[in-house]
Write a protein that holds these residues in place. Structure first.
Motif, PDB file in Angstrom:
ATOM      1  N   VAL A   8       0.884  -1.106   0.080  1.00 15.03           N
ATOM      2  CA  VAL A   8      -0.135  -0.091   0.019  1.00 15.03           C
ATOM      3  C   VAL A   8       0.868   1.275   0.117  1.00 15.03           C
ATOM      4  O   VAL A   8       1.700   1.533   0.801  1.00 15.03           O
ATOM      5  CB  VAL A   8      -0.867  -0.227   1.435  1.00 15.03           C
ATOM      6  N   MET A   9       0.676   2.114  -1.093  1.00 18.71           N
ATOM      7  CA  MET A   9       1.759   3.243  -1.080  1.00 18.71           C
ATOM      8  C   MET A   9       0.801   4.519  -0.619  1.00 18.71           C
ATOM      9  O   MET A   9      -0.161   4.712  -1.121  1.00 18.71           O
ATOM     10  CB  MET A   9       1.796   3.419  -2.473  1.00 18.71           C
ATOM     11  N   VAL A  10       1.583   5.402   0.052  1.00 19.31           N
ATOM     12  CA  VAL A  10       1.153   6.726   0.608  1.00 19.31           C
ATOM     13  C   VAL A  10       2.064   7.606  -0.407  1.00 19.31           C
ATOM     14  O   VAL A  10       3.303   7.561  -0.241  1.00 19.31           O
ATOM     15  CB  VAL A  10       1.413   6.986   2.015  1.00 19.31           C
ATOM     16  N   VAL A  11       1.552   8.179  -1.423  1.00 21.54           N
ATOM     17  CA  VAL A  11       2.049   8.952  -2.366  1.00 21.54           C
ATOM     18  C   VAL A  11       1.728  10.571  -2.009  1.00 21.54           C
ATOM     19  O   VAL A  11       0.709  10.759  -1.893  1.00 21.54           O
ATOM     20  CB  VAL A  11       1.541   8.774  -3.742  1.00 21.54           C
ATOM     21  N   VAL A  45      -2.964   8.833  -2.671  1.00 25.01           N
ATOM     22  CA  VAL A  45      -2.365  10.077  -3.061  1.00 25.01           C
ATOM     23  C   VAL A  45      -2.704  11.296  -2.418  1.00 25.01           C
ATOM     24  O   VAL A  45      -4.024  11.723  -2.279  1.00 25.01           O
ATOM     25  CB  VAL A  45      -2.396  10.231  -4.671  1.00 25.01           C
ATOM     26  N   ARG A  46      -1.769  12.130  -2.029  1.00 26.78           N
ATOM     27  CA  ARG A  46      -2.034  13.452  -1.367  1.00 26.78           C
ATOM     28  C   ARG A  46      -1.300  14.540  -2.401  1.00 26.78           C
ATOM     29  O   ARG A  46      -0.227  14.684  -2.146  1.00 26.78           O
ATOM     30  CB  ARG A  46      -1.801  13.437   0.083  1.00 26.78           C
ATOM     31  N   SER A  84       0.701  12.278   6.951  1.00 30.75           N
ATOM     32  CA  SER A  84      -0.157  12.122   8.185  1.00 30.75           C
ATOM     33  C   SER A  84      -1.754  11.871   7.605  1.00 30.75           C
ATOM     34  O   SER A  84      -2.418  11.083   8.154  1.00 30.75           O
ATOM     35  CB  SER A  84      -0.200  13.385   9.058  1.00 30.75           C
ATOM     36  N   HIS A  85      -2.139  12.884   6.726  1.00 34.09           N
ATOM     37  CA  HIS A  85      -3.397  12.542   6.338  1.00 34.09           C
ATOM     38  C   HIS A  85      -3.744  11.360   5.688  1.00 34.09           C
ATOM     39  O   HIS A  85      -4.915  10.570   5.693  1.00 34.09           O
ATOM     40  CB  HIS A  85      -3.711  13.670   5.361  1.00 34.09           C
ATOM     41  N   ALA A  86      -2.814  10.926   4.828  1.00 29.87           N
ATOM     42  CA  ALA A  86      -3.191   9.573   4.068  1.00 29.87           C
ATOM     43  C   ALA A  86      -2.880   8.590   5.013  1.00 29.87           C
ATOM     44  O   ALA A  86      -3.880   7.314   4.835  1.00 29.87           O
ATOM     45  CB  ALA A  86      -1.906   9.330   2.895  1.00 29.87           C
ATOM     46  N   ILE A  87      -1.958   8.392   6.077  1.00 32.28           N
ATOM     47  CA  ILE A  87      -2.008   7.240   6.988  1.00 32.28           C
ATOM     48  C   ILE A  87      -3.193   7.237   7.723  1.00 32.28           C
ATOM     49  O   ILE A  87      -3.699   6.005   7.982  1.00 32.28           O
ATOM     50  CB  ILE A  87      -0.735   7.468   7.635  1.00 32.28           C
ATOM     51  N   ASP A  88      -3.495   8.330   8.052  1.00 33.73           N
ATOM     52  CA  ASP A  88      -5.128   8.347   8.867  1.00 33.73           C
ATOM     53  C   ASP A  88      -5.967   7.802   8.124  1.00 33.73           C
ATOM     54  O   ASP A  88      -6.860   6.707   8.661  1.00 33.73           O
ATOM     55  CB  ASP A  88      -5.327   9.880   9.325  1.00 33.73           C
ATOM     56  N   GLY A  96       2.783  -1.873   8.835  1.00 37.44           N
ATOM     57  CA  GLY A  96       3.853  -2.508   8.356  1.00 37.44           C
ATOM     58  C   GLY A  96       3.762  -2.861   6.943  1.00 37.44           C
ATOM     59  O   GLY A  96       4.628  -2.980   6.188  1.00 37.44           O
ATOM     60  N   ARG A  97       2.332  -2.740   6.318  1.00 37.32           N
ATOM     61  CA  ARG A  97       2.408  -2.821   4.778  1.00 37.32           C
ATOM     62  C   ARG A  97       2.499  -1.338   4.074  1.00 37.32           C
ATOM     63  O   ARG A  97       2.123  -1.404   2.832  1.00 37.32           O
ATOM     64  CB  ARG A  97       0.874  -3.215   4.608  1.00 37.32           C
ATOM     65  N   LEU A  98       2.512  -0.353   4.837  1.00 40.73           N
ATOM     66  CA  LEU A  98       2.586   0.977   4.236  1.00 40.73           C
ATOM     67  C   LEU A  98       4.124   1.323   3.774  1.00 40.73           C
ATOM     68  O   LEU A  98       4.959   1.177   4.445  1.00 40.73           O
ATOM     69  CB  LEU A  98       1.999   2.059   5.023  1.00 40.73           C
ATOM     70  N   TRP A  99       4.136   1.976   2.666  1.00 34.79           N
ATOM     71  CA  TRP A  99       5.375   2.552   2.096  1.00 34.79           C
ATOM     72  C   TRP A  99       4.867   4.047   1.805  1.00 34.79           C
ATOM     73  O   TRP A  99       4.032   4.384   1.128  1.00 34.79           O
ATOM     74  CB  TRP A  99       5.897   1.786   0.974  1.00 34.79           C
ATOM     75  N   ILE A 100       5.650   5.052   2.081  1.00 34.94           N
ATOM     76  CA  ILE A 100       5.804   6.410   1.690  1.00 34.94           C
ATOM     77  C   ILE A 100       6.657   6.910   0.542  1.00 34.94           C
ATOM     78  O   ILE A 100       7.726   6.762   0.438  1.00 34.94           O
ATOM     79  CB  ILE A 100       5.920   7.429   2.827  1.00 34.94           C
ATOM     80  N   ALA A 101       5.858   7.185  -0.643  1.00 33.50           N
ATOM     81  CA  ALA A 101       6.382   7.503  -1.748  1.00 33.50           C
ATOM     82  C   ALA A 101       6.473   9.158  -2.006  1.00 33.50           C
ATOM     83  O   ALA A 101       5.138   9.611  -2.409  1.00 33.50           O
ATOM     84  CB  ALA A 101       5.932   6.849  -2.935  1.00 33.50           C
ATOM     85  N   ASN A 102       7.442   9.700  -2.097  1.00 31.21           N
ATOM     86  CA  ASN A 102       7.696  11.128  -2.382  1.00 31.21           C
ATOM     87  C   ASN A 102       8.249  11.530  -3.636  1.00 31.21           C
ATOM     88  O   ASN A 102       8.996  11.044  -3.964  1.00 31.21           O
ATOM     89  CB  ASN A 102       8.736  11.828  -1.314  1.00 31.21           C
TER      90      ASN A 102
END
Length: 240
Positions: A8-11, A45-46, A84-88, A96-102
């Motif tokens: 799961v990607m937090v972009v 995506v944020r 923070s907004h995307a993780i919430d 543990g399944r999350l990856w933050i893509a910048n």
């Protein structure tokens, strides 16, 4: 040591008055999200509009991504708000399944950008991806120098917010992005390293970024290119 693969990607894309480049940036990001979706990767995506005074919000609205606003005028604060907004929003997903893509609003990611981050997550906690300046923005001398000093398959490991991935657990343990105006990416990864994070350098999903000499901060990539152009003009190419 093999690590848990993230799926799961937090972009997060901070935007500061980028109406001229934002459409191309978000078009490329949309293609990467679609590629990831076909590979079974979910993306949140944020787009963080940080003290914008131009039409960036209007451009962003055409893509269907969630847009947020920040009045901080500091890229570190904007990135932190987006993460923070995307993780919430992903509260039901184990962290543990999350990856933050910048990436950045003046940059274009390749279609396989997010799938490459998933692959990297099996072996590392941070991915320092390479960036390539848009050759259309460079002088012939700068383009030649870049090609001589950047060999495919030999990533330099430099930290660029335009192509930076970090495991969410690693990000949170390090305290996240500091609310600073530049070098927030280098600052974060230094803290991740201090906590024992494994950092992998990769040029398998290189991001094309603006080759402009005047950016949104005093330093950053534009500052590097500006100094490089000055050195080339003075004939001081040995140090580059």
């Amino acid at each position: 040591m093999r690590r848990e693969q993230t799926d799961v990607m937090v972009v997060v894309v901070p935007v500061r008055d980028e109406e001229l480049l934002l459409h191309a940036s978000l078009s490329a990001l949309r293609a990467a999200v679609e590629t990831a979706s076909r590979a079974g990767i979910r993306s949140e995506v944020r787009i963080v509009l940080d003290a914008c005074t131009d039409a960036s919000a209007e451009v962003a609205s055409r893509f269907g991504f969630t847009s947020l606003t920040s009045t901080a005028g500091r890229v570190g604060a904007a990135r932190a708000v987006g993460v923070s907004h995307a993780i919430d929003a992903l509260a039901e997903v184990p962290v543990g399944r999350l990856w933050i893509a910048n990436t950045d609003a003046d940059s274009r990611v390749p279609p396989g950008w997010l799938t490459n981050f998933r692959a990297i997550s099996r072996i590392a906690d941070v991915c320092a991806g390479t960036v390539r300046p848009d050759f259309d923005d460079l002088s012939i001398a700068q383009r030649s120098l870049w090609l001589r000093t950047h060999i495919r398959g030999r990533p330099n490991g430099n930290i660029h917010g335009a192509n930076l991935g970090v495991r969410a657990t690693t990000y949170l343990a390090a305290g996240g992005f500091a609310p600073i105006g530049e070098h927030e990416d280098v600052d974060l990864i230094a803290r991740c390293r201090s906590n024992g994070a494994v950092v992998a350098a990769s040029d398998d999903a290189e991001v094309i970024t603006s080759g402009r000499l005047i950016g949104r901060t005093a330093g950053g990539y534009a500052g590097f290119l500006r100094r490089q152009a000055s050195d080339l003009a003075a004939g001081a190419t040995d140090q580059l």
